[in-house]
Write an enzyme that holds these catalytic residues in place. Structure first.
Site, mmCIF file in Angstrom:
data_model
loop_
_atom_site.group_PDB
_atom_site.id
_atom_site.type_symbol
_atom_site.label_atom_id
_atom_site.label_comp_id
_atom_site.label_asym_id
_atom_site.label_seq_id
_atom_site.Cartn_x
_atom_site.Cartn_y
_atom_site.Cartn_z
ATOM 1 N N ASN A 1 0.868 -1.175 0.000
ATOM 2 C CA ASN A 1 0.000 0.000 0.000
ATOM 3 C C ASN A 1 0.904 1.223 0.000
ATOM 4 O OD1 ASN A 1 -1.792 2.053 0.462
ATOM 5 N ND2 ASN A 1 -2.409 1.369 2.525
ATOM 6 N N TRP A 2 1.022 1.840 -1.156
ATOM 7 C CA TRP A 2 1.955 2.971 -1.276
ATOM 8 C C TRP A 2 1.412 4.233 -0.614
ATOM 9 C CZ3 TRP A 2 3.838 2.725 -7.124
ATOM 10 C CH2 TRP A 2 4.460 1.477 -7.347
ATOM 11 N N HIS B 1 -9.379 1.020 4.998
ATOM 12 C CA HIS B 1 -8.102 1.233 5.686
ATOM 13 C C HIS B 1 -8.329 2.147 6.882
ATOM 14 C CE1 HIS B 1 -4.015 2.448 6.553
ATOM 15 N NE2 HIS B 1 -3.631 1.366 5.890
ATOM 16 N N GLU C 1 -4.931 -4.799 10.623
ATOM 17 C CA GLU C 1 -3.910 -3.778 10.824
ATOM 18 C C GLU C 1 -4.195 -3.019 12.109
ATOM 19 O OE1 GLU C 1 -2.019 -2.651 6.799
ATOM 20 O OE2 GLU C 1 -3.755 -1.366 7.082
ATOM 21 N N GLY D 1 2.906 2.484 10.765
ATOM 22 C CA GLY D 1 3.854 3.585 10.608
ATOM 23 C C GLY D 1 4.558 3.978 11.893
ATOM 24 N N GLY E 1 3.110 -1.025 4.230
ATOM 25 C CA GLY E 1 3.133 0.404 3.941
ATOM 26 C C GLY E 1 4.547 0.850 3.604
ATOM 27 N N GLY E 2 5.219 1.432 4.582
ATOM 28 C CA GLY E 2 6.540 2.026 4.380
ATOM 29 C C GLY E 2 7.531 1.140 3.630
HETATM 30 P P1 13P Z 1 3.312 0.538 7.626
HETATM 31 O O1 13P Z 1 3.839 -0.754 7.032
HETATM 32 O O2 13P Z 1 3.994 1.749 7.098
HETATM 33 O O3 13P Z 1 3.245 0.474 9.119
HETATM 34 O O4 13P Z 1 1.795 0.672 7.103
HETATM 35 C C1 13P Z 1 0.947 -0.415 7.209
HETATM 36 C C2 13P Z 1 -0.290 -0.093 6.468
HETATM 37 O O5 13P Z 1 -1.075 0.742 6.877
HETATM 38 C C3 13P Z 1 -0.536 -0.796 5.205
HETATM 39 O O6 13P Z 1 -1.832 -0.564 4.738
#
Ligand code: 13P
Length: 252
Positions: free
Chosen positions: A11-12, A98, A170, A176, A236-237
Site C-alpha cells: 500500500n503505497w 483502511h 492492521e 507507521g 506500507g513504508g
Molecule cells: P506501515 O507498514 O507503514 O506500518 O503501514 C501499514 C499499512 O497501513 C498498510 O496498509
C-alpha cells in the site's frame, strides 16, 4: 489442510510521483523471479499512476490494486473515483476500510458496505481492513472492535462474494510507528477473525486470506508469516523500496 493463497500487498498510500511509481513497480517486476510463484504480489499505487504502473507491469505476474473506490457508480460526485474506472484500467484489487480512511475521512460500515458492493459489481477483489486503535487494545477491546468491523460489513456478503475477499488485520498502533504486533499477537487475533468468519461462512473461512499489516518489514515478516492464520502482509513504508518489498515476499 487447506492451501490458502499467500499474498504480499504494498500500500503505497500518498507516496511517489508518477515516474517514481513506475520505477518502483519496475523494480518489483525485476525481482519477481526470486519470490515464489505461490505468493501473489500486489502493488497499490495512488490513482494518478495506476494506469502507468499497470502498463509497466504487463506480463510481470505482479498484480495491481487501488487504495479506495467511490460509494457510487458514477455521476456528480466531484473528486471521486468509481470502481468501474479502476476495473477498466486492469486493476484486480481494491483496498477498502483502511484505518486512515476510517480515521481521517470518516468512513463507517455504512460507507464500506456501499464500496464493497461497487467493488464486487466490477469484479474487483476487496482487501478489507480491520483493526483496533491503541486505546481499544489497552482496554482489551480489540476482539470486539474487529468483530464488529467484520459483522457490520463482511457478514452482508454472499458466500460467493466472501470467497473473493481478502482481509487485512492492521492494528492502528502498529501502522507507521515501527511498533509491530508480535507474531503471537497477530496469530491470536487472526485465529479469532477466522473463527468469527467461520460462524457465518463455515468451511469457506478456511480459504480466506488474512493479511497482517503494521510496521511489517524484512526483519520481522518471516516470524509473523510463519503463524498458522497469517497468510501474508499489507505493507506500507517497506513497500516503497522494491528491495524491501521483495524481501518480504521471500519471507514465507
Ligand atoms: P506501515 O507498514 O507503514 O506500518 O503501514 C501499514 C499499512 O497501513 C498498510 O496498509
Amino acid at each position: 489442510m487447506t492451501m490458502r493463497k499467500k499474498i504480499v500487498a504494498g500500500n503505497w498510500k500518498m507516496n511517489t510521483l508518477p515516474a517514481e511509481g513506475v520505477e518502483l513497480a519496475k523494480g518489483v517486476a525485476a525481482g519477481r523471479k526470486d519470490v515464489c510463484d505461490c505468493v501473489t504480489l500486489i502493488v497499490c499505487p495512488p490513482f494518478t499512476h495506476l494506469s502507468s504502473v499497470i502498463e509497466a507491469l504487463k506480463g510481470s505476474n505482479v498484480e495491481v490494486g487501488a487504495q479506495d473506490c467511490a460509494t457510487e457508480t458514477k455521476g456528480a460526485y466531484t473528486g471521486e473515483v468509481a470502481a468501474q474506472m479502476i476495473a477498466a484500467l486492469g486493476c484486480k484489487y481494491v483496498i477498502l476500510g483502511h484505518s486512515e480512511r476510517r480515521q481521517y475521512y470518516g468512513e463507517t460500515s455504512a460507507t464500506l458496505n456501499k464500496k464493497m458492493a461497487e467493488a464486487y459489481a466490477n469484479n474487483l477483489t476487496p482487501i478489507y481492513c480491520v483493526g483496533e486503535n491503541l486505546d481499544e487494545r489497552e482496554a482489551e477491546r480489540h476482539f470486539d472492535v474487529v468483530k464488529a468491523q467484520i459483522e457490520e460489513v463482511v457478514f452482508n456478503l454472499t458466500e460467493e462474494q466472501f470467497r473473493n475477499l481478502v482481509i487485512a488485520y492492521e492494528p492502528v498502533w502498529a501502522i507507521g510507528t515501527g511498533k509491530t504486533a508480535t507474531a503471537e499477537q497477530a496469530q491470536e487475533i487472526h485465529a479469532y477473525i477466522r473463527e468469527v468468519l467461520r460462524s457465518k461462512f463455515g468451511a469457506a473461512a478456511e480459504e480466506c486470506p488474512i493479511l497482517y499489516g503494521g510496521s511489517c518489514k524484512p526483519s520481522n515478516a518471516g516470524e509473523i508469516f510463519a503463524k498458522a492464520d497469517v497468510d501474508g502482509g499489507l505493507i506500507g513504508g517497506a513497500a516503497l523500496k522494491a528491495e524491501d518489498f521483495l524481501a518480504i515476499g521471500k519471507a514465507f
